[in-house]
Structures are given as structure tokens and as C-alpha cells.
Design a protein around this motif. Sequence first.
Motif, PDB file in Angstrom:
ATOM      1  N   CYS A 323      32.172  25.958  44.800  1.00  0.00           N
ATOM      2  CA  CYS A 323      33.048  26.838  44.060  1.00  0.00           C
ATOM      3  C   CYS A 323      34.040  25.906  43.477  1.00  0.00           C
ATOM      4  O   CYS A 323      34.443  25.003  43.997  1.00  0.00           O
ATOM      5  N   VAL A 324      34.189  26.056  42.128  1.00  0.00           N
ATOM      6  CA  VAL A 324      35.021  25.155  41.260  1.00  0.00           C
ATOM      7  C   VAL A 324      36.061  26.084  40.731  1.00  0.00           C
ATOM      8  O   VAL A 324      35.875  27.191  40.131  1.00  0.00           O
ATOM      9  N   THR A 325      37.281  25.966  41.256  1.00  0.00           N
ATOM     10  CA  THR A 325      38.343  26.886  41.020  1.00  0.00           C
ATOM     11  C   THR A 325      39.283  26.058  39.916  1.00  0.00           C
ATOM     12  O   THR A 325      39.611  24.987  40.254  1.00  0.00           O
ATOM     13  N   ILE A 326      39.766  27.166  39.067  1.00  0.00           N
ATOM     14  CA  ILE A 326      40.728  26.416  37.971  1.00  0.00           C
ATOM     15  C   ILE A 326      41.779  27.577  37.942  1.00  0.00           C
ATOM     16  O   ILE A 326      41.332  28.586  37.545  1.00  0.00           O
ATOM     17  N   GLU A 327      43.076  27.298  38.303  1.00  0.00           N
ATOM     18  CA  GLU A 327      44.029  28.075  38.371  1.00  0.00           C
ATOM     19  C   GLU A 327      45.403  27.572  37.734  1.00  0.00           C
ATOM     20  O   GLU A 327      45.453  26.316  37.643  1.00  0.00           O
ATOM     21  N   THR A 353      39.424  31.742  18.908  1.00  0.00           N
ATOM     22  CA  THR A 353      37.998  32.432  18.472  1.00  0.00           C
ATOM     23  C   THR A 353      37.493  33.565  19.101  1.00  0.00           C
ATOM     24  O   THR A 353      36.844  34.447  18.645  1.00  0.00           O
ATOM     25  N   GLY A 354      37.858  33.629  20.215  1.00  0.00           N
ATOM     26  CA  GLY A 354      37.560  34.654  21.244  1.00  0.00           C
ATOM     27  C   GLY A 354      36.078  34.608  21.634  1.00  0.00           C
ATOM     28  O   GLY A 354      35.457  35.609  22.092  1.00  0.00           O
ATOM     29  N   ILE A 355      35.620  33.494  21.462  1.00  0.00           N
ATOM     30  CA  ILE A 355      34.120  33.430  21.856  1.00  0.00           C
ATOM     31  C   ILE A 355      33.751  32.269  22.972  1.00  0.00           C
ATOM     32  O   ILE A 355      32.806  32.254  23.686  1.00  0.00           O
ATOM     33  N   GLY A 356      35.045  31.533  23.435  1.00  0.00           N
ATOM     34  CA  GLY A 356      35.040  30.485  24.593  1.00  0.00           C
ATOM     35  C   GLY A 356      34.449  31.128  25.813  1.00  0.00           C
ATOM     36  O   GLY A 356      33.379  30.907  26.487  1.00  0.00           O
ATOM     37  N   LEU A 357      35.163  32.214  26.323  1.00  0.00           N
ATOM     38  CA  LEU A 357      34.602  32.854  27.771  1.00  0.00           C
ATOM     39  C   LEU A 357      33.366  33.589  27.489  1.00  0.00           C
ATOM     40  O   LEU A 357      32.623  33.621  28.630  1.00  0.00           O
ATOM     41  N   LYS A 362      27.948  33.011  29.706  1.00  0.00           N
ATOM     42  CA  LYS A 362      26.287  32.880  29.385  1.00  0.00           C
ATOM     43  C   LYS A 362      25.911  31.765  29.767  1.00  0.00           C
ATOM     44  O   LYS A 362      24.704  31.655  30.482  1.00  0.00           O
ATOM     45  N   LEU A 363      26.652  30.719  29.553  1.00  0.00           N
ATOM     46  CA  LEU A 363      25.941  29.462  30.329  1.00  0.00           C
ATOM     47  C   LEU A 363      25.838  29.243  31.949  1.00  0.00           C
ATOM     48  O   LEU A 363      24.814  28.964  32.441  1.00  0.00           O
ATOM     49  N   ILE A 364      27.120  30.166  32.515  1.00  0.00           N
ATOM     50  CA  ILE A 364      26.912  29.811  33.900  1.00  0.00           C
ATOM     51  C   ILE A 364      25.630  31.016  34.451  1.00  0.00           C
ATOM     52  O   ILE A 364      25.269  30.459  35.431  1.00  0.00           O
ATOM     53  N   GLU A 365      25.559  32.054  33.717  1.00  0.00           N
ATOM     54  CA  GLU A 365      24.412  32.884  34.075  1.00  0.00           C
ATOM     55  C   GLU A 365      23.115  32.008  33.909  1.00  0.00           C
ATOM     56  O   GLU A 365      22.207  32.342  34.662  1.00  0.00           O
ATOM     57  N   GLU A 366      22.934  31.290  32.995  1.00  0.00           N
ATOM     58  CA  GLU A 366      21.739  30.759  32.602  1.00  0.00           C
ATOM     59  C   GLU A 366      21.392  29.540  33.777  1.00  0.00           C
ATOM     60  O   GLU A 366      20.379  29.248  34.205  1.00  0.00           O
ATOM     61  N   MET A 367      22.589  29.261  34.430  1.00  0.00           N
ATOM     62  CA  MET A 367      22.205  28.363  35.522  1.00  0.00           C
ATOM     63  C   MET A 367      22.136  28.792  37.028  1.00  0.00           C
ATOM     64  O   MET A 367      21.847  28.217  38.092  1.00  0.00           O
ATOM     65  N   ILE A 371      30.838  33.716  37.576  1.00  0.00           N
ATOM     66  CA  ILE A 371      32.056  33.475  37.309  1.00  0.00           C
ATOM     67  C   ILE A 371      32.817  34.626  37.440  1.00  0.00           C
ATOM     68  O   ILE A 371      32.580  35.522  37.349  1.00  0.00           O
ATOM     69  N   GLU A 372      34.195  34.400  38.081  1.00  0.00           N
ATOM     70  CA  GLU A 372      34.837  35.414  38.381  1.00  0.00           C
ATOM     71  C   GLU A 372      36.299  35.153  37.969  1.00  0.00           C
ATOM     72  O   GLU A 372      36.722  33.732  37.968  1.00  0.00           O
ATOM     73  N   VAL A 373      36.989  36.168  37.492  1.00  0.00           N
ATOM     74  CA  VAL A 373      38.498  36.013  37.030  1.00  0.00           C
ATOM     75  C   VAL A 373      39.660  36.850  37.782  1.00  0.00           C
ATOM     76  O   VAL A 373      39.242  38.158  37.915  1.00  0.00           O
ATOM     77  N   TYR A 374      40.556  36.087  38.163  1.00  0.00           N
ATOM     78  CA  TYR A 374      41.530  37.054  39.131  1.00  0.00           C
ATOM     79  C   TYR A 374      42.791  36.529  38.425  1.00  0.00           C
ATOM     80  O   TYR A 374      43.119  35.420  38.287  1.00  0.00           O
ATOM     81  N   SER A 375      43.654  37.559  37.979  1.00  0.00           N
ATOM     82  CA  SER A 375      44.858  37.508  37.388  1.00  0.00           C
ATOM     83  C   SER A 375      46.051  38.146  37.774  1.00  0.00           C
ATOM     84  O   SER A 375      45.385  39.536  37.886  1.00  0.00           O
ATOM     85  N   THR A 376      47.185  37.925  37.651  1.00  0.00           N
ATOM     86  CA  THR A 376      48.318  38.777  37.801  1.00  0.00           C
ATOM     87  C   THR A 376      49.266  38.600  36.522  1.00  0.00           C
ATOM     88  O   THR A 376      49.630  37.258  36.237  1.00  0.00           O
ATOM     89  N   GLU A 377      49.562  39.481  35.857  1.00  0.00           N
ATOM     90  CA  GLU A 377      50.247  39.420  34.572  1.00  0.00           C
ATOM     91  C   GLU A 377      51.663  38.674  35.037  1.00  0.00           C
ATOM     92  O   GLU A 377      52.515  39.224  35.799  1.00  0.00           O
ATOM     93  N   GLY A 378      51.968  37.663  34.232  1.00  0.00           N
ATOM     94  CA  GLY A 378      53.310  36.945  34.560  1.00  0.00           C
ATOM     95  C   GLY A 378      53.323  36.012  35.650  1.00  0.00           C
ATOM     96  O   GLY A 378      54.366  35.504  35.789  1.00  0.00           O
ATOM     97  N   LYS A 379      52.284  35.740  36.486  1.00  0.00           N
ATOM     98  CA  LYS A 379      52.234  35.084  37.628  1.00  0.00           C
ATOM     99  C   LYS A 379      51.025  33.822  37.360  1.00  0.00           C
ATOM    100  O   LYS A 379      51.152  32.759  37.932  1.00  0.00           O
ATOM    101  N   GLY A 380      49.946  34.149  36.921  1.00  0.00           N
ATOM    102  CA  GLY A 380      48.682  33.255  36.397  1.00  0.00           C
ATOM    103  C   GLY A 380      47.498  33.864  36.709  1.00  0.00           C
ATOM    104  O   GLY A 380      47.088  34.985  37.095  1.00  0.00           O
ATOM    105  N   THR A 381      46.527  32.948  36.544  1.00  0.00           N
ATOM    106  CA  THR A 381      45.228  33.224  36.575  1.00  0.00           C
ATOM    107  C   THR A 381      44.434  32.043  37.362  1.00  0.00           C
ATOM    108  O   THR A 381      44.574  30.934  37.363  1.00  0.00           O
TER     109      THR A 381
END
Length: 400
Positions: A323-327, A353-357, A362-367, A371-381
Amino acid sequence: MSDEEWVSVRDRWLSPLLIAAEEIVELHMNEMFAYGEPVSRYYRKFQQQQRMGIHGLLTEAVQQLFAEEGEYTKYLQELPRKSYVLGEKWAEQEIPQQVLLQAMYNLRHHAYEGVRRACTEAQARETLLSRLHEVLSVRYHHMMRGYMASKDQKISHLHKQKLGIIGQMAAGMAHEVRNPLTTICGFLQLMRKSLEQENPSAADRERFVEYIQICQHEVQTLDKLVTSFLILARKNEAVNNRNEIVELHPLLDRVHELAKHYLVEKDVNLYFHYWPEPVRVWAIPDHVEQICHNLIQNAMDAVATNGIVRVHTSLLASESTVCVTIEDNGCGISEQRKKHLFEPFYTTKEKGTGIGLSVCKKLIEEMGGQIEVYSTEGKGTRVELRLAAVVSAESAFLAR
């Protein structure tokens, strides 16, 4: 036959035919299990539901074969509507058409043979077979009508959705291409004016070089945009054979070096924390690098001055996963925005551009990753990338 004669036939042959129905179900199930794909796979996956459904259908049909004339006529009048609704239901349950057609053909064949074997009285047998043919023909005809109508409606709906998405993507692509082209066009005009001067000064030549560099940068931006668009547009090709064993931490070190250049523009604290032992994954190195770079840049865009972005790795040996986590401790993502995160050209950034995510997913699924995103507004992602691990015995011991 008169109603009295028909009652006599029912008394003699209803029970044998109900017993025959049990045998027909078993014959049908066994043959479907032995059939090729996708029929056998579907029947094995839903064998209990199929067994119960087919048993109910046959039992109802056998009982109606012995109904008195008025009752039988009423049943035939109601059967088209009931069968149509059943076909719609099967379409909604995503039963493959090939499975449905093969099941109907097989069941029909065994039903006829079952009645022939079970009923030895010639006149009664012919009447029962005539009714059976009528019941099954009406049922299957209207069931397929319902099935195909439901499928057509779904295809039409998906086609409209697809056209809408294509329109959105085309509009987004046109907008993102126009901005760099406008910049390039403007600076080309300035360069032309510089060239038209008979004796350009040193300052003019310096500006000329600067204009060229700006144009080159904009061309690179266009190239990246087109590349990302092509990644999204390509079909689901089999790319698993391109996966290789990748040493993850050295690759992330390269991403760290690239990210440092972006830190110059923004006062952000970026930290990398690695699993204590070397970690290897099945992946495509360029894909991992692009995904991590995009996600780190997103995280740095989300935080305020002196914000914190952390990248760390962990080994889940029990799942054979890394697991690679970026927070980050940035602005977070609202529930409404979360629904659209991976949609192409959806962005809330002023210069995004709205294309990055979309590309990251697409790339992570090809491998073969997730990918999972967890976020709380005002606190972080927190974003988690999961890739298949190449787990050594030593790493597995440390992970316990």
C-alpha cells in the motif's frame, strides 16, 4: 375430452408427471453444468436459484396441463403478461442471452421427452404434449420479448449516457487545448515582430529566446494532455504481461526528486516514510511514477502554506499487497465532489484539467491494482494505492 374425462386423466397422470418434473430438473442441471462457457459458469454460480426457478416453472406448467378447459383458457390469457414481466426481470438480473436461450432449448427438449416417457396412454399423452407445446411456446416467446425490450431500453439509455460523456469530454478537451494554443499564437506573433526589426537589440534576442521557451512549454503541456486523453480513450487492453518486478522505494525516490521542483513554487512540507525493508511490487514503473507524481501534486495543491503532505509505504503480507499512502492536511473533499472524482474533465481547480485522477484510476487498474480515496472536508485527504506484492519470507515474518 369432456371435463369429466379430463378429471379422470388428471387423477391417473398428474402424480407421475410431477415426479417426472423432478427428474427433468436434474437432467437439465447436469447438462448445463457440463455445457461450455458462459452457460456452465453461470449455472454453477447460481445453481440453487436456477434449480428452484426451473422446478417452480415445470411444476406450474404440469399442473396447468390438467386444468379444465375454462381454467386453462384463462391461464393462457394471463401467461403472456406474466412471461413478459419475467423476461424483464431476467434482463435486469444480467442473465446472459446465450445462457437464457440454451436453458430454454434444453428444458423444452427434456420436458417433451419427460411427458412421453411418463404418460403411456396415447390419447392423453398427445393432448398433454399439445398443451405443453402451447404453454412453453407462449411463455418463451413473451419472456424473450420482455427480455429483449428491457435490454434495448438499457442499451438506448447507455447510448445516451455515452453521447453525453463524449460531449463533455470533447468540450473539456477543446477548452484545455485552446489555452496553450492561444499562448503559442500570441508569442509567435511577438517573435515575428522581433524578426521584422532590421537590427534587433540584445534585449530583443533575449526576449525571443524566452518566447521560444514558453512556446516549448505549452507544446509539452499539449503533448501531456493528448497522452492522458489517449490513455482514457483506449480500450481495456490486456496489459498484465507488461507488469514486472519493481523496486518500489528507489522509484518513489525519483518521484520525490521531481516533486522538490514543485515545492519551490509552494511552501509545503513533504515527507516520505518507507517500510523498513525493501519492497517489491508487480507493476509498470512508468505507470507508478506518473500516478504518484499526479497524486502528490494534487495533495500539495490542496494544502495551505506550511501544509503537510506525507507519503508512506506498508506491506500487507497477509493480502500479498503493498500500500502506498499519500495524505495531506489540506481542504479535503466534499461528499458531492467525491461522487465525481474519477470523471474526466471534472475539476474544481482554477488551472486544473480534471483528467489527472481519471488517468490515475485507468493506469492503476491496468496493473491490476486499486485506488481508494478517503477525505473529510476541512481536515484533509488520504489516497491509498494497492499493488500486488512480491513477498519474501523475511518480509512476511516482519509483517506479522
